[in-house]
Write a protein that holds these residues in place. Sequence first.
Motif, mmCIF file in Angstrom:
data_model
loop_
_atom_site.group_PDB
_atom_site.id
_atom_site.type_symbol
_atom_site.label_atom_id
_atom_site.label_comp_id
_atom_site.label_asym_id
_atom_site.label_seq_id
_atom_site.Cartn_x
_atom_site.Cartn_y
_atom_site.Cartn_z
ATOM 1 N N VAL A 1 0.827 -1.207 0.000
ATOM 2 C CA VAL A 1 0.000 0.000 0.000
ATOM 3 C C VAL A 1 0.859 1.254 0.000
ATOM 4 C CG1 VAL A 1 -1.734 1.276 1.315
ATOM 5 C CG2 VAL A 1 -1.918 -1.193 1.098
ATOM 6 N N LYS A 2 1.995 1.207 0.673
ATOM 7 C CA LYS A 2 2.853 2.387 0.751
ATOM 8 C C LYS A 2 3.337 2.815 -0.627
ATOM 9 C CE LYS A 2 7.079 4.155 2.890
ATOM 10 N NZ LYS A 2 8.221 3.856 3.787
ATOM 11 N N ASN A 3 3.748 1.836 -1.443
ATOM 12 C CA ASN A 3 4.270 2.148 -2.777
ATOM 13 C C ASN A 3 3.243 1.957 -3.885
ATOM 14 O OD1 ASN A 3 7.115 2.771 -2.060
ATOM 15 N ND2 ASN A 3 7.101 0.643 -1.335
ATOM 16 N N LYS A 4 2.006 1.622 -3.484
ATOM 17 C CA LYS A 4 0.865 1.597 -4.410
ATOM 18 C C LYS A 4 1.040 0.624 -5.573
ATOM 19 C CE LYS A 4 -1.234 5.033 -2.253
ATOM 20 N NZ LYS A 4 -0.236 5.272 -1.204
ATOM 21 N N HIS A 5 1.417 -0.625 -5.244
ATOM 22 C CA HIS A 5 1.502 -1.620 -6.312
ATOM 23 C C HIS A 5 1.303 -3.006 -5.715
ATOM 24 C CE1 HIS A 5 5.493 -3.067 -5.100
ATOM 25 N NE2 HIS A 5 5.847 -1.798 -4.943
ATOM 26 N N PRO B 1 -1.879 -6.697 8.796
ATOM 27 C CA PRO B 1 -0.983 -6.958 7.672
ATOM 28 C C PRO B 1 0.254 -7.737 8.116
ATOM 29 C CG PRO B 1 -0.761 -4.693 8.399
ATOM 30 C CD PRO B 1 -1.922 -5.267 9.162
ATOM 31 N N ILE B 2 0.965 -8.304 7.148
ATOM 32 C CA ILE B 2 2.156 -9.097 7.398
ATOM 33 C C ILE B 2 3.382 -8.349 6.877
ATOM 34 C CG2 ILE B 2 3.333 -11.259 6.853
ATOM 35 C CD1 ILE B 2 1.008 -11.564 8.753
ATOM 36 N N GLU B 3 4.431 -8.382 7.667
ATOM 37 C CA GLU B 3 5.685 -7.760 7.240
ATOM 38 C C GLU B 3 6.576 -8.810 6.586
ATOM 39 O OE1 GLU B 3 9.673 -5.614 9.079
ATOM 40 O OE2 GLU B 3 8.125 -6.422 10.415
ATOM 41 N N ILE B 4 6.932 -8.580 5.329
ATOM 42 C CA ILE B 4 7.854 -9.447 4.605
ATOM 43 C C ILE B 4 8.931 -8.568 3.984
ATOM 44 C CG2 ILE B 4 8.126 -11.092 2.708
ATOM 45 C CD1 ILE B 4 5.264 -11.989 3.138
ATOM 46 N N ASP B 5 10.177 -8.873 4.295
ATOM 47 C CA ASP B 5 11.318 -8.086 3.797
ATOM 48 C C ASP B 5 11.135 -6.603 4.116
ATOM 49 O OD1 ASP B 5 12.454 -10.405 2.789
ATOM 50 O OD2 ASP B 5 11.517 -10.162 0.825
ATOM 51 N N SER B 6 10.706 -6.324 5.363
ATOM 52 C CA SER B 6 10.557 -4.958 5.888
ATOM 53 C C SER B 6 9.449 -4.166 5.205
ATOM 54 C CB SER B 6 11.887 -4.185 5.764
ATOM 55 O OG SER B 6 12.905 -4.845 6.491
ATOM 56 N N VAL B 7 8.557 -4.855 4.506
ATOM 57 C CA VAL B 7 7.436 -4.189 3.838
ATOM 58 C C VAL B 7 6.136 -4.763 4.396
ATOM 59 C CG1 VAL B 7 6.264 -3.735 1.652
ATOM 60 C CG2 VAL B 7 8.778 -3.817 1.743
ATOM 61 N N LEU B 8 5.215 -3.862 4.803
ATOM 62 C CA LEU B 8 3.906 -4.306 5.248
ATOM 63 C C LEU B 8 3.039 -4.616 4.032
ATOM 64 C CD1 LEU B 8 2.886 -2.043 8.275
ATOM 65 C CD2 LEU B 8 3.483 -4.447 8.291
ATOM 66 N N LEU B 9 2.518 -5.840 3.979
ATOM 67 C CA LEU B 9 1.731 -6.280 2.842
ATOM 68 C C LEU B 9 0.295 -6.531 3.261
ATOM 69 C CD1 LEU B 9 4.234 -8.741 1.119
ATOM 70 C CD2 LEU B 9 3.788 -6.348 0.557
ATOM 71 N N TYR B 10 -0.631 -6.086 2.416
ATOM 72 C CA TYR B 10 -2.058 -6.223 2.652
ATOM 73 C C TYR B 10 -2.686 -7.120 1.581
ATOM 74 C CZ TYR B 10 -1.769 -2.202 5.865
ATOM 75 O OH TYR B 10 -1.469 -1.359 6.902
ATOM 76 N N ASP B 11 -3.986 -7.248 1.677
ATOM 77 C CA ASP B 11 -4.777 -8.067 0.770
ATOM 78 C C ASP B 11 -4.463 -7.735 -0.692
ATOM 79 O OD1 ASP B 11 -7.238 -8.784 -0.877
ATOM 80 O OD2 ASP B 11 -7.791 -9.635 1.062
#
Length: 762
Positions: free
Chosen positions: A171-175, A200-210
């Motif tokens: 969501v942060k980087n919109k992709h 959300p889940i953090e993978i490789d320091s990035v929060l990932l959503y649905d």
Amino acid sequence: MLLFAPKVWTATSVSTDSVSAHQSVGLVLSGGGAKGIAHIGVIKALEDNNIPIDYVTGTSMGAIVGGLYASGYTPEEMLDLLLSRGFSYWSTGRIDERLVYNFAKGEPTPSMVSLPLSTRRDSTIVKSPASLISPLPMNFAFMDLFAPYTAQCNGNFDNLFVPFRCVASDVKNKHKVVMSSGQLGDAIRASMSFPVVFQPIEIDSVLLYDGGIYDNFPVDVMRSEFAPDIMIGVDVHGTTDPANARDLVNQIEEMVIQNNYYDLPSDEGVKIRINLDRFSLLDFQAAKQIYQIGYDHAMAMIDSIKERVESRIPASTRELHRRVFKSATPYLRFDGVTVEGGTQAENRYIDYLFTKNRHDTIDVRSARLSYYHAISSGKLKDLFPTAVYNDTTGLFNLNLKANVRNNLSVGVGGYLTSSTNSMIFLSGRYTSMSLKTMDASLDGWVGQSYMAAALNTRLVLPSHTPTALALQGVISSRKYYESDKLFFDAASPTFITRVEAFGRVRYLIAAGRSSVITVDAGGGTMMNRFYRADAMNHDGAKRDVTRNNIGQARVSFYSSTLDNLTAPTKGFYSDITGSYNTGRYHYRSGIERNVERASHVDWFEAHVLVKGYKRLSRRFSLGGELDALYSNRLLLDNYNATIVNAPAFTPTPASDNSFNPAFRANSYIALGAVPVWIINDNMQLRGNFHLFQPVKRIMLDGRNSNAYYGSAFSRRYAYCEISAAYTLPFATINLYGNYLSYPAHNWNVGISFGLYFLAPKL
């Protein structure tokens, strides 16, 4: 080293004169929450007709179904999982009551909201947004389900039973982010982490959503990653008009899902569109119905699919490949535990919970019990487990990332009702997490008829069987008003005020997961002030006063597996207490001047309260209750003093609101039946039908106002209550009506909101 069986398909063309090259088939599964259960029905229809599935891509619920299928699950196994008791807990964020470690929990209070008082020291744990559904049960479930397959494929999703991809959203980087490797459970968890609902889940320091935010129907992922000869796309996304959104989750769905494309060009494959708008994102209780709709819809299109897909995979070949794949799946066992995220003492304590009973390795059952022991105290915001495979030993290391709550917090709650029994609850708490855990709390209840303060401290002792030493001090005041309906009888005392103040030392011992044994020693005073029934005949009459200054030794056994303490539908509860009381009893008359008496008293008391609830079906539950009290208390100076000091039977919060002499006795037996109609996960209609039998009724001698015992088991009384209860995560709303057989025609109605838990009594 783990050996992986190569993927060998023996596929044939529908042509009978020659065997042609295999036509590869990619299955694309959309998101849609519970609507995605239809994907399982579609897969079942494809397998029943020997349609091959060579690749799978999925988003959100499509990622869960696709990931399970890629891990070798059959459609029947997937449906069984979604119908299982475990899934119903972790998909809703509720903790299975059978796994709760009651010793780690404090006594229940009316607190609805807990807020930290200060900012916790720096932590390496990313501060994730709050979610409607607790991530704690889901954390362990996803590791348990998918860690063995991560090990088997060596973190490469191409090496699964079926090559697999899922989509998450940055969501942060919109992709969107296409997940093709790493921890399989984390990838699927990220793909279905619907904003606000799931964390959300953090993978490789990035929060990932649905993944549905940016790609809810990953046709392009299938095209670019696998380039199959033909695709079968299953689309179950909702099309509800935002203005007609039925609930909060549907409204959030309309706000967060971007302009997705749900097209599958006809020259590239077959699209199966299933309209399931009548189901919401979280309608998992309708799993069987949704599955059948998916199966029927796919079967209605099976001829069209067969025209496009020429290849066939015989069921025997598919099942052989599945068995070979499953035979190579490692068993989930741990030979080491690593904890990070807390202080050194906190990490050491969590590690101890997992390794204290370890002999060689830790199996998944033991790890699960330790995990739920750790989270039962409520001191952890999050505890995220990761299983890391060692292909040399064939075992896993359990990595735990902890996010510990602040030590200091305040709690706010209470109980609001249409009667005079409303109260506000405030608390201040200090909690810690270490091998010598110290907890302390100061709780206060403030209301029109009830006020109390309780100070509790507890030190958990370092021992193999968990034990604790606790100190407790309580002062409380309870008033019963003449205006309350149950002040009906001219012989009843009125304007009663009861004050208790006591302190005690407690030694607590864990007796399994659900049970606690407590040994208490302490003492205090219990004072009752009331107008006798004949006070109106005396000018200037004051209230009578009784006071017991008591020393007490007590042993109790507590156990509970109820799914909800205020509105249970399943589980078992028992509270068994035996106490010896000794001290001085004082009486002062408010009518006869200078009449005061004091005497030594001692008595034994045993109390048994047992409740059991059984789910007879998805919609109905039946509960049974036994409340039995034995006491060898003596009768006191007069009837009023005796009845005011006698224990009361109060099976519901509404029955605790008023003073009714008919439901007071020094010894009694009460039986209850509690049928429950479960309308949905939150709404219930409950019946409480109780029969109260005093062993010997406390009777009034009309000649001298003294008390005497009536004949044994001479009369019994009924208490009936019908209520509509709506349970929220933090409180219960209750609309009730009740009937008491004494006095005659005693009907009451009311409404309440909150949690009804009072301070401990002596």
